[in-house]
Motif scaffolding. Structure first.
Motif, PDB file in Angstrom:
ATOM      1  N   LYS A  55       0.847  -1.182   0.000  1.00  0.00           N
ATOM      2  CA  LYS A  55       0.000   0.000   0.000  1.00  0.00           C
ATOM      3  C   LYS A  55       0.887   1.238   0.000  1.00  0.00           C
ATOM      4  O   LYS A  55       1.856   1.307   0.760  1.00  0.00           O
TER       5      LYS A  55
ATOM      6  N   LEU B 221       0.067   3.406  -9.082  1.00  0.00           N
ATOM      7  CA  LEU B 221      -1.136   2.615  -9.310  1.00  0.00           C
ATOM      8  C   LEU B 221      -0.820   1.295 -10.017  1.00  0.00           C
ATOM      9  O   LEU B 221      -1.567   0.324  -9.893  1.00  0.00           O
TER      10      LEU B 221
ATOM     11  N   GLU C 137      -2.900  -0.881  -3.398  1.00  0.00           N
ATOM     12  CA  GLU C 137      -3.772   0.169  -2.870  1.00  0.00           C
ATOM     13  C   GLU C 137      -2.987   1.474  -2.801  1.00  0.00           C
ATOM     14  O   GLU C 137      -1.838   1.483  -2.342  1.00  0.00           O
ATOM     15  N   VAL C 138      -3.595   2.557  -3.278  1.00  0.00           N
ATOM     16  CA  VAL C 138      -2.902   3.851  -3.326  1.00  0.00           C
ATOM     17  C   VAL C 138      -3.840   4.951  -2.828  1.00  0.00           C
ATOM     18  O   VAL C 138      -5.019   4.993  -3.181  1.00  0.00           O
ATOM     19  N   GLN C 139      -3.306   5.840  -2.013  1.00  0.00           N
ATOM     20  CA  GLN C 139      -3.982   7.071  -1.636  1.00  0.00           C
ATOM     21  C   GLN C 139      -2.988   8.215  -1.858  1.00  0.00           C
ATOM     22  O   GLN C 139      -1.787   7.984  -2.037  1.00  0.00           O
TER      23      GLN C 139
ATOM     24  N   VAL D  11      -8.781   7.772  -6.439  1.00  0.00           N
ATOM     25  CA  VAL D  11      -7.972   7.502  -5.253  1.00  0.00           C
ATOM     26  C   VAL D  11      -8.368   8.478  -4.151  1.00  0.00           C
ATOM     27  O   VAL D  11      -8.707   9.639  -4.423  1.00  0.00           O
ATOM     28  N   LYS D  12      -8.337   8.012  -2.934  1.00  0.00           N
ATOM     29  CA  LYS D  12      -8.680   8.873  -1.802  1.00  0.00           C
ATOM     30  C   LYS D  12      -7.589   9.915  -1.610  1.00  0.00           C
ATOM     31  O   LYS D  12      -6.398   9.607  -1.638  1.00  0.00           O
TER      32      LYS D  12
END
Length: 220
Positions: A4, A23, A28-30, A56-57
């Motif tokens: 992540k 990505l 998982e990427v924020q 993405v958040k």
């Protein structure tokens, strides 16, 4: 280490290329964007739009204190944007910016349970900024690990690329046109090709022209 990653994200050419890279590398990427009362609020708006585009958040953190501590051309409308001469740093250098950005990113990453931090700093085309150097990033990585007793890995996919090679990377990732048209690199707050006169635009445009010339030659 987990898969992540948290991307330090401004919505510019470099950080957007790094986002696309992340990505493809991580499960998982924020992203984290910093509001330090910079010269153009458009930077945060563009970063928010791009984060939404890639689903993405985004975390927006208030670093207004940096504006108070470090007066420069990116935090003051009345300071001219000029390139450094000789040993002088450009007027756009913000003392401690990457130190704080990466430190706060690491604190956030730990709360998220993330081990990886991605940033678009580059030593090849770095305008002399000391906090874009590889030795700084490696040193801070060790310090962050020790300070929180947590295993971080800071990734700098652009560290040894010049702007021509960064354009090539965006192209190989499949987002050349998107990066060209939708990112904000310009110190005067103009999206895409920018103002064409500030140091950031000149560097970006020179790299673009070199890459397009190389691509044209390869295709002929």
């Amino acid at each position: 280490m987990n898969k992540k990653a948290l991307v330090v994200f401004s919505g510019g050419q470099d950080s957007t290329t790094c986002l696309v890279w992340a990505l493809k590398q991580f499960e998982e990427v924020q992203v984290v964007t910093f509001n330090y009362n910079q010269r153009h609020a458009a930077e945060i708006e563009v970063a928010t739009e791009i984060a939404a585009k890639f689903n993405v958040k985004q975390h927006i953190l208030d670093l207004g204190l940096l504006n108070q501590l470090a007066p420069n051309a990116l935090t003051r409308q009345d300071i001219d944007i000029v390139a450094g001469e000789g040993d002088e740093l450009p007027s756009t250098f913000v003392d401690g910016r990457n130190l704080l950005f990466l430190s706060f990113s690491a604190i956030l990453a730990k709360q998220l349970g993330y081990s990886h931090i991605v940033t678009g700093v580059c030593q090849t085309d770095f305008s002399g900024y000391p906090d874009c150097r590889d030795v700084f990033v490696k040193s801070l990585n060790v310090t962050l690990n020790l300070s929180m007793d947590y295993e971080f890995a800071i990734h700098t996919p652009l560290m040894w690329l010049d702007k021509k090679e960064t354009w090539n990377m965006a192209d190989e990732l499949g987002y050349f046109d998107y990066v060209r048209e939708h990112t904000l690199t310009c110190y005067n707050g103009i999206i895409g090709s920018g103002c064409g006169t500030c140091p950031a635009c000149l560097l970006r445009q020179r790299g673009l022209e070199q890459y397009e010339a190389e691509r044209m030659e390869a295709g002929s």
